[in-house]
Design a protein around this motif. Structure first.
Motif, PDB file in Angstrom:
ATOM      1  N   THR A   1       0.865  -1.177   0.000  1.00 38.60           N
ATOM      2  CA  THR A   1       0.000   0.000   0.000  1.00 38.60           C
ATOM      3  C   THR A   1       0.901   1.226   0.000  1.00 38.60           C
ATOM      4  O   THR A   1       2.005   1.194   0.552  1.00 38.60           O
ATOM      5  CB  THR A   1      -0.962   0.026   1.212  1.00 38.60           C
ATOM      6  OG1 THR A   1      -0.207   0.033   2.424  1.00 38.60           O
ATOM      7  CG2 THR A   1      -1.906  -1.161   1.184  1.00 38.60           C
ATOM      8  N   VAL A   2       0.446   2.278  -0.653  1.00 37.93           N
ATOM      9  CA  VAL A   2       1.241   3.496  -0.791  1.00 37.93           C
ATOM     10  C   VAL A   2       0.362   4.659  -0.363  1.00 37.93           C
ATOM     11  O   VAL A   2      -0.754   4.821  -0.871  1.00 37.93           O
ATOM     12  CB  VAL A   2       1.718   3.682  -2.255  1.00 37.93           C
ATOM     13  CG1 VAL A   2       2.653   4.873  -2.361  1.00 37.93           C
ATOM     14  CG2 VAL A   2       2.390   2.413  -2.777  1.00 37.93           C
ATOM     15  N   LEU A   3       0.858   5.455   0.577  1.00 39.31           N
ATOM     16  CA  LEU A   3       0.081   6.580   1.071  1.00 39.31           C
ATOM     17  C   LEU A   3       0.981   7.763   1.340  1.00 39.31           C
ATOM     18  O   LEU A   3       2.203   7.639   1.360  1.00 39.31           O
ATOM     19  CB  LEU A   3      -0.712   6.184   2.321  1.00 39.31           C
ATOM     20  CG  LEU A   3      -0.012   5.357   3.384  1.00 39.31           C
ATOM     21  CD1 LEU A   3      -0.400   5.837   4.766  1.00 39.31           C
ATOM     22  CD2 LEU A   3      -0.462   3.914   3.211  1.00 39.31           C
ATOM     23  N   SER A   4       0.372   8.895   1.534  1.00 38.22           N
ATOM     24  CA  SER A   4       1.119  10.115   1.831  1.00 38.22           C
ATOM     25  C   SER A   4       1.768  10.008   3.201  1.00 38.22           C
ATOM     26  O   SER A   4       1.211   9.394   4.118  1.00 38.22           O
ATOM     27  CB  SER A   4       0.185  11.328   1.814  1.00 38.22           C
ATOM     28  OG  SER A   4      -0.370  11.506   0.543  1.00 38.22           O
ATOM     29  N   ALA A   5       2.919  10.661   3.360  1.00 37.75           N
ATOM     30  CA  ALA A   5       3.653  10.626   4.623  1.00 37.75           C
ATOM     31  C   ALA A   5       2.839  11.207   5.770  1.00 37.75           C
ATOM     32  O   ALA A   5       3.052  10.838   6.922  1.00 37.75           O
ATOM     33  CB  ALA A   5       4.973  11.382   4.481  1.00 37.75           C
ATOM     34  N   ASP A   6       1.903  12.106   5.474  1.00 36.47           N
ATOM     35  CA  ASP A   6       1.106  12.711   6.539  1.00 36.47           C
ATOM     36  C   ASP A   6      -0.184  11.931   6.825  1.00 36.47           C
ATOM     37  O   ASP A   6      -1.119  12.449   7.415  1.00 36.47           O
ATOM     38  CB  ASP A   6       0.810  14.179   6.232  1.00 36.47           C
ATOM     39  CG  ASP A   6      -0.020  14.396   4.983  1.00 36.47           C
ATOM     40  OD1 ASP A   6      -0.296  13.421   4.252  1.00 36.47           O
ATOM     41  OD2 ASP A   6      -0.401  15.558   4.727  1.00 36.47           O
ATOM     42  N   HIS A   7      -0.225  10.686   6.399  1.00 37.76           N
ATOM     43  CA  HIS A   7      -1.366   9.794   6.654  1.00 37.76           C
ATOM     44  C   HIS A   7      -0.857   8.492   7.289  1.00 37.76           C
ATOM     45  O   HIS A   7       0.319   8.190   7.222  1.00 37.76           O
ATOM     46  CB  HIS A   7      -2.078   9.439   5.346  1.00 37.76           C
ATOM     47  CG  HIS A   7      -2.951  10.523   4.824  1.00 37.76           C
ATOM     48  ND1 HIS A   7      -2.460  11.744   4.406  1.00 37.76           N
ATOM     49  CD2 HIS A   7      -4.297  10.574   4.657  1.00 37.76           C
ATOM     50  CE1 HIS A   7      -3.472  12.500   3.983  1.00 37.76           C
ATOM     51  NE2 HIS A   7      -4.592  11.803   4.136  1.00 37.76           N
ATOM     52  N   HIS A   8      -1.769   7.755   7.887  1.00 36.98           N
ATOM     53  CA  HIS A   8      -1.432   6.406   8.321  1.00 36.98           C
ATOM     54  C   HIS A   8      -2.492   5.447   7.817  1.00 36.98           C
ATOM     55  O   HIS A   8      -3.621   5.834   7.533  1.00 36.98           O
ATOM     56  CB  HIS A   8      -1.169   6.300   9.824  1.00 36.98           C
ATOM     57  CG  HIS A   8      -2.354   6.556  10.698  1.00 36.98           C
ATOM     58  ND1 HIS A   8      -2.344   6.348  12.032  1.00 36.98           N
ATOM     59  CD2 HIS A   8      -3.601   6.995  10.440  1.00 36.98           C
ATOM     60  CE1 HIS A   8      -3.519   6.649  12.541  1.00 36.98           C
ATOM     61  NE2 HIS A   8      -4.283   7.050  11.610  1.00 36.98           N
ATOM     62  N   ILE A   9      -2.083   4.201   7.683  1.00 40.20           N
ATOM     63  CA  ILE A   9      -2.968   3.194   7.116  1.00 40.20           C
ATOM     64  C   ILE A   9      -4.149   2.950   8.050  1.00 40.20           C
ATOM     65  O   ILE A   9      -3.988   2.960   9.271  1.00 40.20           O
ATOM     66  CB  ILE A   9      -2.186   1.878   6.820  1.00 40.20           C
ATOM     67  CG1 ILE A   9      -2.969   0.940   5.917  1.00 40.20           C
ATOM     68  CG2 ILE A   9      -1.766   1.186   8.093  1.00 40.20           C
ATOM     69  CD1 ILE A   9      -3.002   1.327   4.489  1.00 40.20           C
ATOM     70  N   ASP A  10      -5.313   2.777   7.480  1.00 43.02           N
ATOM     71  CA  ASP A  10      -6.519   2.402   8.220  1.00 43.02           C
ATOM     72  C   ASP A  10      -6.837   0.973   7.786  1.00 43.02           C
ATOM     73  O   ASP A  10      -7.243   0.752   6.641  1.00 43.02           O
ATOM     74  CB  ASP A  10      -7.655   3.364   7.864  1.00 43.02           C
ATOM     75  CG  ASP A  10      -8.949   3.058   8.599  1.00 43.02           C
ATOM     76  OD1 ASP A  10      -9.348   1.867   8.641  1.00 43.02           O
ATOM     77  OD2 ASP A  10      -9.567   3.992   9.116  1.00 43.02           O
ATOM     78  N   LEU A  11      -6.622   0.024   8.677  1.00 50.66           N
ATOM     79  CA  LEU A  11      -6.769  -1.383   8.299  1.00 50.66           C
ATOM     80  C   LEU A  11      -8.190  -1.731   7.861  1.00 50.66           C
ATOM     81  O   LEU A  11      -8.375  -2.548   6.958  1.00 50.66           O
ATOM     82  CB  LEU A  11      -6.308  -2.299   9.428  1.00 50.66           C
ATOM     83  CG  LEU A  11      -4.803  -2.287   9.702  1.00 50.66           C
ATOM     84  CD1 LEU A  11      -4.457  -3.163  10.892  1.00 50.66           C
ATOM     85  CD2 LEU A  11      -4.009  -2.706   8.477  1.00 50.66           C
ATOM     86  N   GLU A  12      -9.191  -1.100   8.465  1.00 51.50           N
ATOM     87  CA  GLU A  12     -10.573  -1.376   8.045  1.00 51.50           C
ATOM     88  C   GLU A  12     -10.807  -0.912   6.613  1.00 51.50           C
ATOM     89  O   GLU A  12     -11.411  -1.632   5.811  1.00 51.50           O
ATOM     90  CB  GLU A  12     -11.570  -0.704   8.988  1.00 51.50           C
ATOM     91  CG  GLU A  12     -11.647  -1.371  10.347  1.00 51.50           C
ATOM     92  CD  GLU A  12     -12.657  -0.698  11.271  1.00 51.50           C
ATOM     93  OE1 GLU A  12     -13.537   0.053  10.785  1.00 51.50           O
ATOM     94  OE2 GLU A  12     -12.560  -0.930  12.484  1.00 51.50           O
ATOM     95  N   LYS A  13     -10.322   0.279   6.286  1.00 52.59           N
ATOM     96  CA  LYS A  13     -10.452   0.778   4.908  1.00 52.59           C
ATOM     97  C   LYS A  13      -9.670  -0.104   3.941  1.00 52.59           C
ATOM     98  O   LYS A  13     -10.137  -0.403   2.842  1.00 52.59           O
ATOM     99  CB  LYS A  13      -9.958   2.226   4.815  1.00 52.59           C
ATOM    100  CG  LYS A  13     -10.872   3.239   5.467  1.00 52.59           C
ATOM    101  CD  LYS A  13     -10.293   4.637   5.300  1.00 52.59           C
ATOM    102  CE  LYS A  13     -11.218   5.697   5.852  1.00 52.59           C
ATOM    103  NZ  LYS A  13     -10.703   7.054   5.574  1.00 52.59           N
ATOM    104  N   ALA A  14      -8.469  -0.520   4.348  1.00 52.60           N
ATOM    105  CA  ALA A  14      -7.644  -1.376   3.489  1.00 52.60           C
ATOM    106  C   ALA A  14      -8.345  -2.711   3.233  1.00 52.60           C
ATOM    107  O   ALA A  14      -8.339  -3.212   2.108  1.00 52.60           O
ATOM    108  CB  ALA A  14      -6.264  -1.595   4.122  1.00 52.60           C
ATOM    109  N   GLU A  15      -8.963  -3.271   4.265  1.00 51.11           N
ATOM    110  CA  GLU A  15      -9.684  -4.530   4.090  1.00 51.11           C
ATOM    111  C   GLU A  15     -10.838  -4.377   3.105  1.00 51.11           C
ATOM    112  O   GLU A  15     -11.089  -5.262   2.284  1.00 51.11           O
ATOM    113  CB  GLU A  15     -10.197  -5.042   5.438  1.00 51.11           C
ATOM    114  CG  GLU A  15      -9.092  -5.583   6.310  1.00 51.11           C
ATOM    115  CD  GLU A  15      -9.550  -6.000   7.699  1.00 51.11           C
ATOM    116  OE1 GLU A  15     -10.724  -5.738   8.078  1.00 51.11           O
ATOM    117  OE2 GLU A  15      -8.721  -6.585   8.414  1.00 51.11           O
TER     118      GLU A  15
END
Length: 161
Positions: free
Chosen positions: A58-72
């Motif tokens: 997964t690739v996201l902006s440095a000012d964000h963090h992964i949301d596992l629910e959204k990723a799922e």
């Protein structure tokens, strides 16, 4: 450590314009963005997830963090954060934690957060902790062919910072 040959060859073969940026050694995406004088939303960081024995980039902006629910929801499978010890062998030509966001070069499906996809250009680690590459997002998308999805949440600034 040198830049991964497969990355540079891929960029050159696709005839895209890019700049190689050199900076003092930095480990976190936010620190790298500061060293490169780019906004956190334009610095692309890689987060490796797993489902079962499979890895997903997964690739996201440095000012964000992964949301596992959204990723799922985006991936359609239950996922968890991958352990660096479990995936570092997938990137033999990269320093740990400095993988470029091209899952296609490493046999991984790639998902990009929608906020990163809105940027004119992105900057990302180029396999080392002292070099980054700057290129247009559209050129990146053309080469990496990621799936764009809602994957992340913007980090909130710390109080008093």
């Amino acid at each position: 450590m040198e830049l991964p040959e497969r990355l540079i060859s891929c960029l050159d073969e696709n005839k895209v314009q890019y700049d190689i940026l050199h900076h003092p050694e930095a480990i976190t995406a936010q620190r790298i963005a500061q060293a490169e004088h780019v906004k956190g939303r334009q610095h692309a960081k890689v987060v490796i997830l797993k489902h079962g024995d499979h890895h997903v980039m997964t690739v996201l902006s440095a000012d964000h963090h992964i949301d596992l629910e959204k990723a799922e929801q985006a991936i359609g499978k239950t996922v968890s954060l991958d352990n660096e010890q479990q995936f570092k062998s997938l990137f033999p030509d990269c320093a740990a934690g400095a993988m470029p966001p091209f899952g296609n070069l490493y046999g991984l499906p790639t998902y990009v957060d929608k906020t990163l996809a809105e940027q004119d250009y992105i900057v990302f680690e180029a396999g080392t902790h002292t070099a980054a590459i700057k290129m247009t997002y559209r050129d990146y998308e053309k080469i990496a062919k990621p799936r764009v999805a809602d994957l992340a949440i913007k980090l909130q600034p710390m109080k008093g910072a």
